[in-house]
Write a protein that holds these residues in place. Structure first.
Motif, PDB file in Angstrom:
ATOM      1  N   TYR A 210      21.677  -6.665  19.205  1.00  0.00           N
ATOM      2  CA  TYR A 210      20.796  -7.678  18.609  1.00  0.00           C
ATOM      3  C   TYR A 210      20.699  -8.850  19.579  1.00  0.00           C
ATOM      4  O   TYR A 210      21.707  -9.506  19.846  1.00  0.00           O
ATOM      5  N   PRO A 211      19.506  -9.149  20.121  1.00  0.00           N
ATOM      6  CA  PRO A 211      18.276  -8.365  19.956  1.00  0.00           C
ATOM      7  C   PRO A 211      18.327  -7.086  20.785  1.00  0.00           C
ATOM      8  O   PRO A 211      19.159  -6.953  21.681  1.00  0.00           O
ATOM      9  N   ALA A 212      17.432  -6.160  20.490  1.00  0.00           N
ATOM     10  CA  ALA A 212      17.381  -4.910  21.244  1.00  0.00           C
ATOM     11  C   ALA A 212      16.937  -5.165  22.671  1.00  0.00           C
ATOM     12  O   ALA A 212      16.219  -6.123  22.958  1.00  0.00           O
ATOM     13  N   LEU A 213      17.379  -4.300  23.570  1.00  0.00           N
ATOM     14  CA  LEU A 213      16.906  -4.344  24.949  1.00  0.00           C
ATOM     15  C   LEU A 213      15.549  -3.664  25.016  1.00  0.00           C
ATOM     16  O   LEU A 213      15.405  -2.514  24.588  1.00  0.00           O
ATOM     17  N   LEU A 214      14.571  -4.367  25.542  1.00  0.00           N
ATOM     18  CA  LEU A 214      13.227  -3.803  25.602  1.00  0.00           C
ATOM     19  C   LEU A 214      13.152  -2.738  26.681  1.00  0.00           C
ATOM     20  O   LEU A 214      13.601  -2.942  27.807  1.00  0.00           O
ATOM     21  N   ARG A 215      12.556  -1.608  26.316  1.00  0.00           N
ATOM     22  CA  ARG A 215      12.368  -0.524  27.276  1.00  0.00           C
ATOM     23  C   ARG A 215      11.117  -0.797  28.091  1.00  0.00           C
ATOM     24  O   ARG A 215      10.033  -0.983  27.551  1.00  0.00           O
ATOM     25  N   GLU A 216      11.273  -0.829  29.403  1.00  0.00           N
ATOM     26  CA  GLU A 216      10.137  -1.069  30.287  1.00  0.00           C
ATOM     27  C   GLU A 216       9.261   0.178  30.348  1.00  0.00           C
ATOM     28  O   GLU A 216       9.714   1.297  30.146  1.00  0.00           O
ATOM     29  N   HIS A 217       7.998  -0.016  30.666  1.00  0.00           N
ATOM     30  CA  HIS A 217       7.067   1.101  30.696  1.00  0.00           C
ATOM     31  C   HIS A 217       6.481   1.372  32.072  1.00  0.00           C
ATOM     32  O   HIS A 217       5.608   2.208  32.213  1.00  0.00           O
ATOM     33  N   HIS A 218       6.951   0.637  33.102  1.00  0.00           N
ATOM     34  CA  HIS A 218       6.503   0.970  34.453  1.00  0.00           C
ATOM     35  C   HIS A 218       7.547   1.835  35.130  1.00  0.00           C
ATOM     36  O   HIS A 218       8.725   1.758  34.825  1.00  0.00           O
ATOM     37  N   SER A 219       7.124   2.671  36.055  1.00  0.00           N
ATOM     38  CA  SER A 219       8.003   3.658  36.657  1.00  0.00           C
ATOM     39  C   SER A 219       8.887   3.030  37.721  1.00  0.00           C
ATOM     40  O   SER A 219       8.462   2.157  38.468  1.00  0.00           O
ATOM     41  N   LYS A 220      10.102   3.532  37.793  1.00  0.00           N
ATOM     42  CA  LYS A 220      10.982   3.181  38.895  1.00  0.00           C
ATOM     43  C   LYS A 220      10.459   3.856  40.151  1.00  0.00           C
ATOM     44  O   LYS A 220      10.097   5.039  40.124  1.00  0.00           O
ATOM     45  N   PRO A 221      10.378   3.141  41.294  1.00  0.00           N
ATOM     46  CA  PRO A 221       9.840   3.745  42.516  1.00  0.00           C
ATOM     47  C   PRO A 221      10.557   5.039  42.862  1.00  0.00           C
ATOM     48  O   PRO A 221      11.785   5.081  42.908  1.00  0.00           O
ATOM     49  N   GLY A 222       9.783   6.100  43.088  1.00  0.00           N
ATOM     50  CA  GLY A 222      10.337   7.380  43.474  1.00  0.00           C
ATOM     51  C   GLY A 222      10.782   8.236  42.335  1.00  0.00           C
ATOM     52  O   GLY A 222      11.182   9.385  42.530  1.00  0.00           O
ATOM     53  N   ALA A 223      10.752   7.729  41.096  1.00  0.00           N
ATOM     54  CA  ALA A 223      11.221   8.501  39.953  1.00  0.00           C
ATOM     55  C   ALA A 223      10.118   9.390  39.424  1.00  0.00           C
ATOM     56  O   ALA A 223       8.965   8.999  39.370  1.00  0.00           O
ATOM     57  N   ARG A 224      10.478  10.614  39.006  1.00  0.00           N
ATOM     58  CA  ARG A 224       9.520  11.501  38.355  1.00  0.00           C
ATOM     59  C   ARG A 224       9.569  11.248  36.867  1.00  0.00           C
ATOM     60  O   ARG A 224      10.622  11.083  36.279  1.00  0.00           O
ATOM     61  N   GLN A 225       8.407  11.248  36.244  1.00  0.00           N
ATOM     62  CA  GLN A 225       8.320  10.998  34.822  1.00  0.00           C
ATOM     63  C   GLN A 225       8.145  12.320  34.081  1.00  0.00           C
ATOM     64  O   GLN A 225       7.330  13.161  34.455  1.00  0.00           O
ATOM     65  N   GLU A 226       8.925  12.495  32.989  1.00  0.00           N
ATOM     66  CA  GLU A 226       8.783  13.687  32.176  1.00  0.00           C
ATOM     67  C   GLU A 226       7.503  13.590  31.372  1.00  0.00           C
ATOM     68  O   GLU A 226       7.101  12.519  30.955  1.00  0.00           O
TER      69      GLU A 226
END
Length: 227
Positions: A210-226
């Protein structure tokens, strides 16, 4: 059982190679049928131990969803209850039961092709990964991926790996160290190769953030997205 860990800087899942039909030789998530007198939790713990050699006390195990499609198993109508387990990196597990091999596989690669996993395990894995990502936002379970004592940088790398995004180090450090009951100073510093030694922490007693950690929506450089 969807057993997830952060290994070699990637989110990985434990898979087994099926030793029996159907889907002989295909990769699958470890699991099996209920035995007489077992409840669901007991069956999950037994299957984990039989097919991987891992004991339930080594992992954080949580039931997260049921699957009951009429055509999901060619042997007949089967309803499956899925569990997700989060754990720090461990050695290669030992196969047993219906599995002839067990190993860690990067999640991203498995989710790229729905045909790699047997049955409907591609869907189960996808659901479990999304469930784990949500849990990291609202709970303190990210520490489960860490060793008993860890740095904030190591914890941030867990979030970045599971979420597939890059986080601002200063903002992350401020949020997690100020979150009530999330981290407890270990009273020691990490080993250093000449740079500044970072403080070590242990998991605190809190279970919710509390409060929650916000999940980012941009990709980490070099990471593949499922998908």
């Amino acid at each position: 059982m969807v057993v997830l860990t952060v290994r070699e800087h990637a989110l990985q899942v434990l898979v087994v190679e099926r030793a029996k039909p159907p889907f002989f030789g295909r990769l699958a998530l470890p699991g099996g049928f209920l035995e007489d007198g077992e409840n669901l939790d007991e069956a999950a713990q037994r299957e984990l131990a039989e097919e991987t050699g891992l004991a339930a006390e080594q992992v954080h195990v949580r039931q997260f969803r049921g699957y009951g499609g009429p055509d999901r198993d060619p042997r007949g109508r089967v309803v499956s209850v899925a569990y997700v387990a989060l754990m720090p990196d461990l050695p290669i597990p030992t196969a047993g039961g219906d599995a002839r091999a067990a190993r860690w596989e990067p999640v991203a690669g498995l989710l790229e092709d729905p045909a790699v996993l047997a049955f409907d395990h591609h869907r189960i894995l996808s659901d479990a990964v999304e469930h784990a990502r949500d849990m990291l936002s609202h709970t303190t379970l990210a520490t489960t991926f860490c060793p008993p004592e860890f740095t904030v940088t190591q914890l941030r790398e867990v979030y970045e790996t599971v979420w597939g995004t890059e986080l601002d180090p200063s903002n992350f450090h401020r949020k997690v160290t100020r979150a009530d009951g999330f981290l407890v100073p270990a009273g020691a510093k990490a080993a250093s190769d000449g740079g500044r030694r970072a403080n070590l922490y242990r998991a605190g007693t809190a279970t919710q953030l509390y409060p929650a950690l916000l999940r980012e929506h941009h990709s980490k450089p070099g990471a593949r997205q499922e998908p």
